[in-house]
Design a protein around this motif. Structure first.
Motif, PDB file in Angstrom:
ATOM      1  N   VAL A  28      68.281  28.815  84.377  1.00  0.00           N
ATOM      2  CA  VAL A  28      69.426  28.001  83.968  1.00  0.00           C
ATOM      3  C   VAL A  28      70.030  28.532  82.673  1.00  0.00           C
ATOM      4  CG1 VAL A  28      70.156  25.704  83.252  1.00  0.00           C
ATOM      5  CG2 VAL A  28      68.586  25.968  85.180  1.00  0.00           C
ATOM      6  N   ALA A  29      69.183  28.927  81.718  1.00  0.00           N
ATOM      7  CA  ALA A  29      69.694  29.470  80.465  1.00  0.00           C
ATOM      8  C   ALA A  29      70.482  30.756  80.714  1.00  0.00           C
ATOM      9  CB  ALA A  29      68.543  29.731  79.492  1.00  0.00           C
ATOM     10  N   ARG A  30      69.981  31.634  81.558  1.00  0.00           N
ATOM     11  CA  ARG A  30      70.707  32.861  81.879  1.00  0.00           C
ATOM     12  C   ARG A  30      72.025  32.560  82.575  1.00  0.00           C
ATOM     13  NH1 ARG A  30      65.873  36.784  84.269  1.00  0.00           N
ATOM     14  NH2 ARG A  30      64.910  37.310  82.252  1.00  0.00           N
ATOM     15  N   ALA A  31      72.025  31.557  83.470  1.00  0.00           N
ATOM     16  CA  ALA A  31      73.259  31.216  84.169  1.00  0.00           C
ATOM     17  C   ALA A  31      74.325  30.710  83.213  1.00  0.00           C
ATOM     18  CB  ALA A  31      72.965  30.160  85.239  1.00  0.00           C
ATOM     19  N   HIS A  32      73.934  30.156  82.078  1.00  0.00           N
ATOM     20  CA  HIS A  32      74.880  29.694  81.065  1.00  0.00           C
ATOM     21  C   HIS A  32      75.175  30.754  80.009  1.00  0.00           C
ATOM     22  CE1 HIS A  32      73.862  25.758  82.799  1.00  0.00           C
ATOM     23  NE2 HIS A  32      74.956  25.303  82.233  1.00  0.00           N
ATOM     24  N   GLY A  33      74.712  31.976  80.232  1.00  0.00           N
ATOM     25  CA  GLY A  33      74.959  33.038  79.266  1.00  0.00           C
ATOM     26  C   GLY A  33      74.061  32.989  78.048  1.00  0.00           C
ATOM     27  N   GLY A  34      72.979  32.240  78.107  1.00  0.00           N
ATOM     28  CA  GLY A  34      72.062  32.139  76.977  1.00  0.00           C
ATOM     29  C   GLY A  34      70.703  32.728  77.303  1.00  0.00           C
ATOM     30  N   ARG A  35      69.718  32.368  76.523  1.00  0.00           N
ATOM     31  CA  ARG A  35      68.365  32.865  76.757  1.00  0.00           C
ATOM     32  C   ARG A  35      67.364  31.866  76.191  1.00  0.00           C
ATOM     33  NH1 ARG A  35      67.102  37.688  72.394  1.00  0.00           N
ATOM     34  NH2 ARG A  35      67.765  36.584  70.508  1.00  0.00           N
ATOM     35  N   ILE A  36      66.111  32.034  76.593  1.00  0.00           N
ATOM     36  CA  ILE A  36      65.021  31.189  76.121  1.00  0.00           C
ATOM     37  C   ILE A  36      63.898  32.090  75.652  1.00  0.00           C
ATOM     38  CG2 ILE A  36      64.185  30.962  78.498  1.00  0.00           C
ATOM     39  CD1 ILE A  36      63.031  28.245  77.701  1.00  0.00           C
ATOM     40  N   ILE A  37      63.337  31.774  74.494  1.00  0.00           N
ATOM     41  CA  ILE A  37      62.283  32.577  73.883  1.00  0.00           C
ATOM     42  C   ILE A  37      61.101  31.665  73.584  1.00  0.00           C
ATOM     43  CG2 ILE A  37      61.649  34.047  71.930  1.00  0.00           C
ATOM     44  CD1 ILE A  37      64.554  34.789  71.631  1.00  0.00           C
ATOM     45  N   ALA A  38      59.929  32.131  73.933  1.00  0.00           N
ATOM     46  CA  ALA A  38      58.700  31.394  73.645  1.00  0.00           C
ATOM     47  C   ALA A  38      57.886  32.168  72.615  1.00  0.00           C
ATOM     48  CB  ALA A  38      57.873  31.197  74.912  1.00  0.00           C
ATOM     49  N   GLU A  39      57.373  31.451  71.623  1.00  0.00           N
ATOM     50  CA  GLU A  39      56.553  32.062  70.578  1.00  0.00           C
ATOM     51  C   GLU A  39      55.298  31.218  70.378  1.00  0.00           C
ATOM     52  OE1 GLU A  39      58.947  32.232  67.124  1.00  0.00           O
ATOM     53  OE2 GLU A  39      60.310  33.785  67.889  1.00  0.00           O
ATOM     54  N   PRO A  40      54.145  31.859  70.195  1.00  0.00           N
ATOM     55  CA  PRO A  40      52.930  31.082  69.904  1.00  0.00           C
ATOM     56  C   PRO A  40      53.047  30.398  68.546  1.00  0.00           C
ATOM     57  CG  PRO A  40      52.403  33.331  70.608  1.00  0.00           C
ATOM     58  CD  PRO A  40      53.867  33.294  70.324  1.00  0.00           C
ATOM     59  N   ARG A  41      52.614  29.169  68.496  1.00  0.00           N
ATOM     60  CA  ARG A  41      52.644  28.420  67.244  1.00  0.00           C
ATOM     61  C   ARG A  41      51.310  28.579  66.525  1.00  0.00           C
ATOM     62  NH1 ARG A  41      50.649  23.622  66.007  1.00  0.00           N
ATOM     63  NH2 ARG A  41      51.473  22.546  64.168  1.00  0.00           N
ATOM     64  N   GLU A  42      51.401  28.763  65.231  1.00  0.00           N
ATOM     65  CA  GLU A  42      50.167  28.905  64.447  1.00  0.00           C
ATOM     66  C   GLU A  42      49.364  27.606  64.505  1.00  0.00           C
ATOM     67  OE1 GLU A  42      48.765  30.106  59.890  1.00  0.00           O
ATOM     68  OE2 GLU A  42      50.894  29.978  60.441  1.00  0.00           O
ATOM     69  N   GLY A  43      48.128  27.722  64.926  1.00  0.00           N
ATOM     70  CA  GLY A  43      47.276  26.554  65.091  1.00  0.00           C
ATOM     71  C   GLY A  43      47.208  26.057  66.513  1.00  0.00           C
ATOM     72  N   GLY A  44      47.989  26.630  67.405  1.00  0.00           N
ATOM     73  CA  GLY A  44      47.966  26.229  68.807  1.00  0.00           C
ATOM     74  C   GLY A  44      49.291  25.636  69.242  1.00  0.00           C
ATOM     75  N   GLY A  45      49.583  25.809  70.518  1.00  0.00           N
ATOM     76  CA  GLY A  45      50.833  25.311  71.044  1.00  0.00           C
ATOM     77  C   GLY A  45      51.904  26.398  71.097  1.00  0.00           C
ATOM     78  N   LEU A  46      53.107  25.983  71.436  1.00  0.00           N
ATOM     79  CA  LEU A  46      54.218  26.914  71.612  1.00  0.00           C
ATOM     80  C   LEU A  46      55.458  26.399  70.888  1.00  0.00           C
ATOM     81  CD1 LEU A  46      53.992  27.772  75.430  1.00  0.00           C
ATOM     82  CD2 LEU A  46      53.465  29.311  73.529  1.00  0.00           C
ATOM     83  N   VAL A  47      56.343  27.343  70.601  1.00  0.00           N
ATOM     84  CA  VAL A  47      57.673  27.030  70.090  1.00  0.00           C
ATOM     85  C   VAL A  47      58.677  27.627  71.083  1.00  0.00           C
ATOM     86  CG1 VAL A  47      59.336  27.314  68.222  1.00  0.00           C
ATOM     87  CG2 VAL A  47      56.904  27.038  67.702  1.00  0.00           C
ATOM     88  N   MET A  48      59.377  26.773  71.828  1.00  0.00           N
ATOM     89  CA  MET A  48      60.357  27.198  72.822  1.00  0.00           C
ATOM     90  C   MET A  48      61.747  27.070  72.205  1.00  0.00           C
ATOM     91  SD  MET A  48      58.139  27.785  75.207  1.00  0.00           S
ATOM     92  CE  MET A  48      59.219  28.134  76.582  1.00  0.00           C
ATOM     93  N   ARG A  49      62.470  28.183  72.181  1.00  0.00           N
ATOM     94  CA  ARG A  49      63.802  28.196  71.559  1.00  0.00           C
ATOM     95  C   ARG A  49      64.821  28.593  72.623  1.00  0.00           C
ATOM     96  NH1 ARG A  49      65.515  28.621  66.307  1.00  0.00           N
ATOM     97  NH2 ARG A  49      63.327  28.841  65.702  1.00  0.00           N
ATOM     98  N   VAL A  50      65.783  27.715  72.873  1.00  0.00           N
ATOM     99  CA  VAL A  50      66.874  27.976  73.831  1.00  0.00           C
ATOM    100  C   VAL A  50      68.157  28.140  73.040  1.00  0.00           C
ATOM    101  CG1 VAL A  50      68.149  27.104  75.824  1.00  0.00           C
ATOM    102  CG2 VAL A  50      65.706  26.574  75.574  1.00  0.00           C
ATOM    103  N   THR A  51      68.848  29.256  73.225  1.00  0.00           N
ATOM    104  CA  THR A  51      70.125  29.526  72.564  1.00  0.00           C
ATOM    105  C   THR A  51      71.199  29.672  73.631  1.00  0.00           C
ATOM    106  OG1 THR A  51      69.659  31.906  72.534  1.00  0.00           O
ATOM    107  CG2 THR A  51      69.035  30.624  70.590  1.00  0.00           C
ATOM    108  N   LEU A  52      72.304  28.941  73.429  1.00  0.00           N
ATOM    109  CA  LEU A  52      73.433  28.972  74.359  1.00  0.00           C
ATOM    110  C   LEU A  52      74.705  29.195  73.564  1.00  0.00           C
ATOM    111  CD1 LEU A  52      72.508  25.827  76.504  1.00  0.00           C
ATOM    112  CD2 LEU A  52      72.120  28.211  77.111  1.00  0.00           C
ATOM    113  N   PRO A  53      75.650  29.958  74.115  1.00  0.00           N
ATOM    114  CA  PRO A  53      76.931  30.175  73.406  1.00  0.00           C
ATOM    115  C   PRO A  53      77.745  28.892  73.366  1.00  0.00           C
ATOM    116  CG  PRO A  53      77.005  31.156  75.591  1.00  0.00           C
ATOM    117  CD  PRO A  53      75.591  30.701  75.389  1.00  0.00           C
ATOM    118  N   LEU A  54      78.436  28.688  72.249  1.00  0.00           N
ATOM    119  CA  LEU A  54      79.283  27.500  72.105  1.00  0.00           C
ATOM    120  C   LEU A  54      80.553  27.636  72.940  1.00  0.00           C
ATOM    121  CD1 LEU A  54      78.917  26.826  68.289  1.00  0.00           C
ATOM    122  CD2 LEU A  54      77.830  25.611  70.153  1.00  0.00           C
TER     123      LEU A  54
END
Length: 408
Positions: free
Chosen positions: A382-408
């Protein structure tokens, strides 16, 4: 005596490839056109420069052929050179020779100066003419590029339809049009398949769910039958989720054509409302500030991104004192949705596997009560279909940080 019939011989195979069109030996290719164009430009520039130099040299010789002195009453007089008073024959010859050499040098200097100005003027004209001609020659490439850019927006009905001589650019444009025809047929077939699969797969599952619910509503049914019905109903529900996920994944792989203003803050809030009950049951706190971030897109699909990310953040969390932080903001002309959570430690090399369908951390998606293994795959599509992207990064101490960027 009967004779054995002789099977007919196969026709000889052609020595040429019938798929390749037969082209004339001499056709206006780009190489020939550029050769003639630049060769003609160099020839014209050389003729002009030679003519100018010839005219300047003729003028210089005309000026240099005039004697810079004259004899008046037995004395040498000149407006350019200086002659001694009452010179001897040797002194007069030396003075006249020096005066003629000075006049010749002056003519050569004037010729060089005018030639440089002529060369500068011809250079400016040549660059301007070459720029204009290069733009004319390369204009078909610009048309091809614009069509390809429009096709990137899933407008597969666009065609180049390049007119002009039968050269390499027209051949490239025709090949590109043929490729677009095949792509359009393939995407049309895919859409038709998705529509048919949506009907063929949803209908029997809906019938099964209805029958199971009717049997479970019978109070006289044995306990064993009710337990079996609940198990079958849960299995049927998981199958429905799988079908919905697959169909959504197939639809979201395409570019979104119809776009409307959608606020990511509102989308995230709706997703949080749907997951709030599950988060309370697991003791997970949902927090975060959501600033307005309006993008152009499909609200239903964008809400699915937020819902999948928040659901995963709640389900894959720590048993006690877990939290999920959901924020939205705008940064550098982009809308950003960030979902971070506490949870198990995720190695960095496992991040890419999380976005693969039916995959989960360190295991295949063979069966689980946490989902069907398509959440992150759908979110990325869905993010690609909107011209954006999604990035996942490991969070320090456990868990994830999911970042979705979409053009305005």
């Amino acid at each position: 005596m009967a004779t054995t019939p002789v099977p007919p011989q196969a026709p000889p195979k052609p020595t040429w490839d019938p798929r390749e069109p037969v082209r004339p030996w001499l056709r206006p290719t780009i190489r020939i056109r550029l050769t003639l164009l630049y060769g003609g430009m160099f020839l014209i520039a050389g003729i002009l420069l030679l003519s100018i130099i010839y005219l300047l040299a003729a003028q210089a010789l005309h000026i240099g052929s005039e004697l810079p002195f004259r004899i008046v009453e037995g004395r040498l007089q000149s407006e350019i050179c200086e002659f001694p008073y009452a010179p001897t024959a040797d002194e007069a010859n030396r003075a006249m020779n020096a005066c003629v050499n000075a006049q010749r040098q002056h003519a050569l200097d004037d010729l060089l100066r005018r030639s440089l100005f002529a060369l500068l003027g011809l250079s400016v004209i040549a660059f301007a003419f070459g720029y204009a001609m290069a733009g004319r020659v390369l204009s078909p490439l610009g048309k091809i590029t614009r069509t390809a850019r429009n096709v990137a927006g899933t407008d597969l009905s666009r065609r180049i339809e390049l007119d002009g001589p039968d050269d390499e650019l027209k051949e490239l444009a025709d090949t590109f049009d043929d490729m677009l025809d095949r792509l359009e047929r393939a995407f049309t077939a895919q859409q038709r398949f998705v529509a048919n699969a949506s009907h063929e797969l949803r209908t029997p599952l809906a019938i099964n769910r209805t029958l199971l619910e009717v049997h479970l509503s019978d109070p006289t049914a044995p306990v064993e039958l009710q337990q079996l019905g609940k198990t079958l109903l849960a299995t049927n529900e998981r199958s429905e989720q799988l079908v919905e996920g697959l169909l959504l994944l197939a639809r979201s792989d395409n570019e979104i054509v119809e776009r409307k203003p959608v606020d990511l803050a509102e989308v995230a809030s709706r997703a949080i409302d749907q997951v709030h009950g599950e988060a309370e049951a697991k003791g997970v706190e949902i927090r975060g500030e959501r600033a307005p971030a309006v993008v152009q897109g499909n609200g239903v699909l964008l809400e699915r991104i937020a819902l999948n990310l928040v659901q995963n953040a709640v389900r894959y969390n720590v048993p006690e004192e877990g939290w999920v932080e959901v924020t939205t903001e705008t940064q550098a002309g982009q809308a950003v949705l960030v979902v971070s959570n506490t949870g198990p430690v995720v190695p960095a090399y496992e991040i890419d596997n999380l976005f693969e369908p039916f995959r989960r951390l360190r295991q295949e998606r063979t069966g689980s009560d946490k989902g069907v293994g398509l959440g992150l795959s759908i979110a990325r599509s869905v993010a690609r279909a909107h011209g954006g992207r999604i990035i996942a990064e490991p969070r320090e101490g456990g868990g994830l940080v999911m970042r979705v960027t979409l053009p305005l």
